[in-house]
Design a protein around this motif. Structure first.
Motif, short mmCIF file in Angstrom:
data_model
loop_
_atom_site.label_atom_id
_atom_site.label_comp_id
_atom_site.label_asym_id
_atom_site.label_seq_id
_atom_site.Cartn_x
_atom_site.Cartn_y
_atom_site.Cartn_z
N PRO A 79 -36.15 -23.99 22.13
CA PRO A 79 -35.54 -22.66 22.28
C PRO A 79 -36.53 -21.56 22.65
N ILE A 80 -37.82 -21.86 22.63
CA ILE A 80 -38.81 -20.86 23.06
C ILE A 80 -38.55 -20.47 24.52
N THR A 81 -37.90 -21.37 25.27
CA THR A 81 -37.61 -21.07 26.68
C THR A 81 -36.66 -19.88 26.81
N ILE A 82 -35.83 -19.65 25.78
CA ILE A 82 -34.93 -18.49 25.79
C ILE A 82 -35.76 -17.20 25.76
N ILE A 83 -36.81 -17.22 24.91
CA ILE A 83 -37.67 -16.04 24.77
C ILE A 83 -38.49 -15.83 26.05
N TRP A 84 -39.00 -16.94 26.63
CA TRP A 84 -39.72 -16.81 27.89
C TRP A 84 -38.80 -16.26 28.99
N GLY A 85 -37.55 -16.71 28.98
CA GLY A 85 -36.57 -16.20 29.95
C GLY A 85 -36.41 -14.69 29.82
N LEU A 86 -36.44 -14.21 28.57
CA LEU A 86 -36.33 -12.77 28.30
C LEU A 86 -37.58 -12.05 28.85
N VAL A 87 -38.74 -12.65 28.60
CA VAL A 87 -40.00 -12.04 29.08
C VAL A 87 -40.01 -11.95 30.60
N TRP A 88 -39.65 -13.05 31.28
CA TRP A 88 -39.62 -13.04 32.76
C TRP A 88 -38.58 -12.03 33.25
N GLY A 89 -37.44 -11.98 32.57
CA GLY A 89 -36.37 -11.05 32.97
C GLY A 89 -36.87 -9.62 32.96
N VAL A 90 -37.63 -9.26 31.94
CA VAL A 90 -38.15 -7.89 31.81
C VAL A 90 -39.28 -7.66 32.81
N LEU A 91 -40.25 -8.60 32.85
CA LEU A 91 -41.45 -8.39 33.68
C LEU A 91 -41.16 -8.49 35.18
N ILE A 92 -40.32 -9.44 35.56
CA ILE A 92 -40.12 -9.69 37.00
C ILE A 92 -38.88 -8.99 37.55
N PHE A 93 -37.81 -9.00 36.76
CA PHE A 93 -36.55 -8.46 37.29
C PHE A 93 -36.17 -7.11 36.67
N GLN A 94 -37.03 -6.59 35.81
CA GLN A 94 -36.79 -5.30 35.14
C GLN A 94 -35.40 -5.26 34.48
N GLU A 95 -35.04 -6.37 33.87
CA GLU A 95 -33.73 -6.44 33.20
C GLU A 95 -33.78 -5.65 31.89
#
Lengths: 140, 117
Positions: A79-95
């Motif tokens: 489930p750490i992949t969920i948190i990484w998904g959040l990090v990428w979402g913020v850093l790359i897609f400014q979600e």
């Protein structure tokens, strides 16, 4: 190989597990980047290719990682992949990040820490769980 | 018996279940000793597992045509139940109470992550 007292696996394989899970999460980034492009455009082909490269790398790494730990241990970390998904979402897609995402991430991290600590579990027959160290398994 | 939304929800759940089986197949093969590194990947068990992942992707895609994505936080975390249960039953891995607690906390975290806001 050096073992961390609180973990079922050597620390290097624990790091390898998490590296493979980061690669797994990056696959979603390339998928999203491809989704923004016109189908079959050069950039779409590039991102789609990178997505498959990430998928392929993860598949190769996952099989090696599974040789050194139990499936339940590896899956407890997934489930750490969920948190990484959040990090990428913020850093790359400014979600936008909402309070429940932050709270959920903290709870997921707490769950992983509780689940992976506590040392080496025993098999049902009482022997220590090695997760299938090479050489101890069935000959193929 | 299963009609409408339930039918497609069941297809989605089966897709999560079969991909959990595929994870166990990968672990079964990882437990074996192979003569070469290539044989660790090019064998019927690993090929079968990835075949199942492929089928699972299409089953999920088909189910999502009819089931709202908002059901994802309920369906997807089922793999965190299926994999350990199948692991215990087929691979004889032992789940400590601590690991079960950790997984329950994670499932709660996924629910909080996905709902609300």
């Amino acid at each position: 190989m050096k073992k961390n007292a609180g973990l079922e696996v050597p620390i290097l394989w624990f790091l390898a597990l998490h590296l493979s899970l980061i690669v797994n999460s990056i696959q979603g980034v390339f998928s999203k980047l491809a989704g923004r492009e016109r189908t079959l455009s050069p950039r779409w082909i590039l991102f789609f290719g990178l997505m498959f490269a990430a998928l392929f790398t993860f598949a190769i790494a996952w099989q090696q990682v599974l040789k050194h730990m139990s499936l339940t241990f590896a899956f407890t970390n997934k489930p750490i992949t969920i948190i990484w998904g959040l990090v990428w979402g913020v850093l790359i897609f400014q979600e936008r990040v909402t309070w429940n995402m932050v709270l959920g991430s903290i709870i997921i991290l707490a769950g992983i820490m509780v689940g992976v600590s506590g040392g080496q579990p025993e098999q049902k027959d009482g022997s220590l769980m090695t997760g299938g160290e090479p050489g101890k398994g069935e000959q193929h | 018996m299963f009609t409408g939304l339930w039918k497609y929800l069941l297809i989605w759940i089966i897709s999560v279940f079969i991909s959990s089986i595929a994870q166990v197949m990968l672990k079964v093969e990882a437990n074996k000793t192979h003569k070469t590194r290539l044989q660790e990947y090019l064998n019927p068990m690993v090929a079968g597992a990835y075949g199942i992942f492929f089928v699972s992707v299409f089953m999920t895609y088909y189910a999502l045509k009819y089931v709202p994505l908002t059901y994802s936080p309920i369906v997807e975390p089922l793999s965190y139940i299926f994999v350990p249960v199948i692991g215990v039953l087929l691979l004889h891995e032992k789940l400590s109470k601590r690991r079960i607690l950790g997984m329950l906390i994670m499932i709660a975290g996924i629910a909080v992550f996905s709902f609300g806001g």
